[in-house]
Write an enzyme that holds these catalytic residues in place. Structure first.
Site, short mmCIF file in Angstrom:
data_model
loop_
_atom_site.label_atom_id
_atom_site.label_comp_id
_atom_site.label_asym_id
_atom_site.label_seq_id
_atom_site.Cartn_x
_atom_site.Cartn_y
_atom_site.Cartn_z
N ASN A 41 0.87 -1.17 0.00
CA ASN A 41 0.00 0.00 0.00
C ASN A 41 0.91 1.23 0.00
O ASN A 41 1.49 1.56 1.02
CB ASN A 41 -0.88 -0.04 1.26
CG ASN A 41 -1.70 1.22 1.45
OD1 ASN A 41 -1.76 2.07 0.56
ND2 ASN A 41 -2.32 1.34 2.62
N TRP A 42 1.02 1.85 -1.17
CA TRP A 42 1.98 2.95 -1.31
C TRP A 42 1.46 4.23 -0.66
O TRP A 42 2.19 5.20 -0.54
CB TRP A 42 2.29 3.20 -2.78
CG TRP A 42 3.02 2.07 -3.47
CD1 TRP A 42 3.29 0.82 -2.96
CD2 TRP A 42 3.58 2.08 -4.79
NE1 TRP A 42 3.96 0.07 -3.88
CE2 TRP A 42 4.17 0.81 -5.02
CE3 TRP A 42 3.65 3.03 -5.81
CZ2 TRP A 42 4.81 0.47 -6.22
CZ3 TRP A 42 4.28 2.70 -7.00
CH2 TRP A 42 4.85 1.44 -7.21
N LYS A 43 0.18 4.26 -0.33
CA LYS A 43 -0.45 5.45 0.27
C LYS A 43 -0.20 6.68 -0.61
O LYS A 43 -0.12 6.55 -1.83
CB LYS A 43 0.05 5.64 1.70
CG LYS A 43 -0.11 4.36 2.53
CD LYS A 43 0.08 4.55 3.99
CE LYS A 43 -0.10 3.21 4.68
NZ LYS A 43 -0.06 3.30 6.13
N HIS A 45 -9.50 1.51 4.68
CA HIS A 45 -8.23 1.62 5.42
C HIS A 45 -8.45 2.57 6.60
O HIS A 45 -9.19 3.54 6.49
CB HIS A 45 -7.13 2.14 4.49
CG HIS A 45 -5.77 2.06 5.12
ND1 HIS A 45 -5.35 3.00 6.03
CD2 HIS A 45 -4.79 1.15 5.01
CE1 HIS A 45 -4.13 2.66 6.45
NE2 HIS A 45 -3.77 1.54 5.84
N GLU A 61 -6.79 4.88 7.70
CA GLU A 61 -6.50 6.29 7.41
C GLU A 61 -7.69 6.95 6.72
O GLU A 61 -7.95 8.13 6.91
CB GLU A 61 -5.21 6.41 6.58
CG GLU A 61 -4.00 6.16 7.47
CD GLU A 61 -2.80 5.56 6.76
OE1 GLU A 61 -2.74 5.56 5.52
OE2 GLU A 61 -1.89 5.09 7.49
N GLU A 82 -5.52 -4.67 10.55
CA GLU A 82 -4.43 -3.72 10.80
C GLU A 82 -4.72 -2.92 12.06
O GLU A 82 -5.51 -1.96 12.02
CB GLU A 82 -4.31 -2.74 9.63
CG GLU A 82 -4.07 -3.39 8.29
CD GLU A 82 -3.50 -2.39 7.28
OE1 GLU A 82 -2.37 -2.60 6.86
OE2 GLU A 82 -4.17 -1.40 6.97
N GLY A 138 2.65 2.18 10.74
CA GLY A 138 3.69 3.20 10.60
C GLY A 138 4.41 3.56 11.88
O GLY A 138 5.13 4.56 11.93
N SER A 146 3.33 -2.22 10.41
CA SER A 146 4.78 -2.34 10.66
C SER A 146 5.36 -3.70 10.29
O SER A 146 6.25 -4.20 10.97
CB SER A 146 5.09 -1.98 12.11
OG SER A 146 4.75 -0.62 12.36
N GLY A 186 2.84 -1.08 4.29
CA GLY A 186 2.92 0.34 3.93
C GLY A 186 4.37 0.73 3.70
O GLY A 186 4.92 0.53 2.61
N GLY A 187 5.01 1.26 4.72
CA GLY A 187 6.37 1.80 4.61
C GLY A 187 7.35 0.88 3.89
O GLY A 187 8.08 1.33 2.99
P1 PGA Z 1 2.88 0.21 7.63
O1 PGA Z 1 1.42 0.48 7.02
O2 PGA Z 1 3.40 -1.07 7.04
O3 PGA Z 1 3.68 1.41 7.21
O4 PGA Z 1 2.72 0.12 9.10
C1 PGA Z 1 0.53 -0.60 6.80
C2 PGA Z 1 -0.77 -0.08 6.22
O5 PGA Z 1 -1.25 0.98 6.63
O6 PGA Z 1 -1.36 -0.72 5.33
#
Ligand code: PGA
Length: 253
Positions: A10-12, A98, A100, A168, A174, A214, A235-236
């Site tokens: 997930n590149w956000k 998600h 976010e 999640e 993150g 994470s 994500g990251g």
């Molecule tokens: P993260 O994000 O790996 O940076 O913790 C995961 C996500 O929000 O899908």
């Protein structure tokens, strides 16, 4: 029950054109060199990069997904993107709900449910996200919150073929913090039970439940080897070719 592990990025809201294309090309070349990996790779860039990432992935077994979609086919919805548009551009998946988006755009379970129905009708598979906040975890409500999110966000028409769930924990996204493997397995097993009640045992047993929050190369094996964990939403660490690929490789793919 054999469930194909999914390694999803997930590149956000990251990457301009050049970075996104380079990242996609790097992933494509690594995946090609893996021969026939037994896991399924998915990348979800921002809308602006879908087309160029699609081209950059050509020939590699990496699916393309978006990070959100509207619940309408078309119409007066300024700034929104419909599932048909995503399908048209080459997406096979869309992430919905998600945390976010639940936080930034006040997305409710009801709205996510409507989006999921529309996405499936357009021929997209969904990755529906759930997860508790730190406050909810500290007050012992993790399973209750996840249950409500599953019951509310996942449509009754969901099947193992058109839906993937991603658990999640909001506080793990993150932050570098993660639940213990035992905690993750407990939630995933509980989620599968709720799915069985809602969608029937056959669907629940086949439906993939990803863990996200994470995930990195060093903890990939710990989480991905759990019985009810069928992949990772990353994500990251999905923004670096080496880390994204190492997550799959360290987990044995
Ligand atoms: P993260 O994000 O790996 O940076 O913790 C995961 C996500 O929000 O899908």
């Amino acid at each position: 029950m054999a469930r194909k592990t999914m390694i999803a990025g997930n590149w956000k809201m990251n990457c301009l054109s050049a970075d996104g294309i380079e990242l996609a090309k790097g992933i494509a070349s690594e995946v090609k060199s893996m021969g026939k990996p037994e896991c399924e790779f998915l990348v979800c860039p921002p809308f602006t990069l879908l087309s160029s990432v699609k081209k950059a992935l050509r020939g590699a077994k990496v699916a393309l997904g978006a990070q959100d979609a509207h619940f309408n086919v078309k119409g007066a919805h300024t700034g929104d993107i419909s599932p048909e548009m995503l399908k048209d551009i080459g997406c096979t998946y869309v992430i919905l709900g998600h945390s976010e988006r639940r936080a930034d755009h006040k997305e409710s379970n009801e709205l996510i449910n409507k989006k999921a129905i529309a996405a499936n009708q357009a021929g997209l598979k969904t990755v529906i996200c759930i997860g508790e906040t730190l406050e909810e975890r500290d007050s012992g409500k993790t399973i209750e919150v996840c249950t409500q999110q599953i019951l509310g966000s996942v449509p009754d028409s969901a099947t193992a073929a058109n839906t993937v769930i991603a658990y999640e924990p909001v506080w793990a996204i993150g932050t570098g913090k993660t639940p213990t493997a035992n905690d993750v397995e407990e939630v995933h097993a509980a989620v599968r039970k709720v799915l069985a009640k809602k969608l029937g045992k056959a669907n629940a047993n086949k439906m993939r439940i990803l863990y996200g929050g994470s995930v990195k190369p060093s903890n990939a094996k710990e989480f991905l080897s759990l019985e009810d964990v069928d992949g990772a939403l990353i994500g990251g660490a999905s923004l670096k070719v080496a880390d994204f690929i190492a997550i799959a490789k360290n987990a044995g793919f």
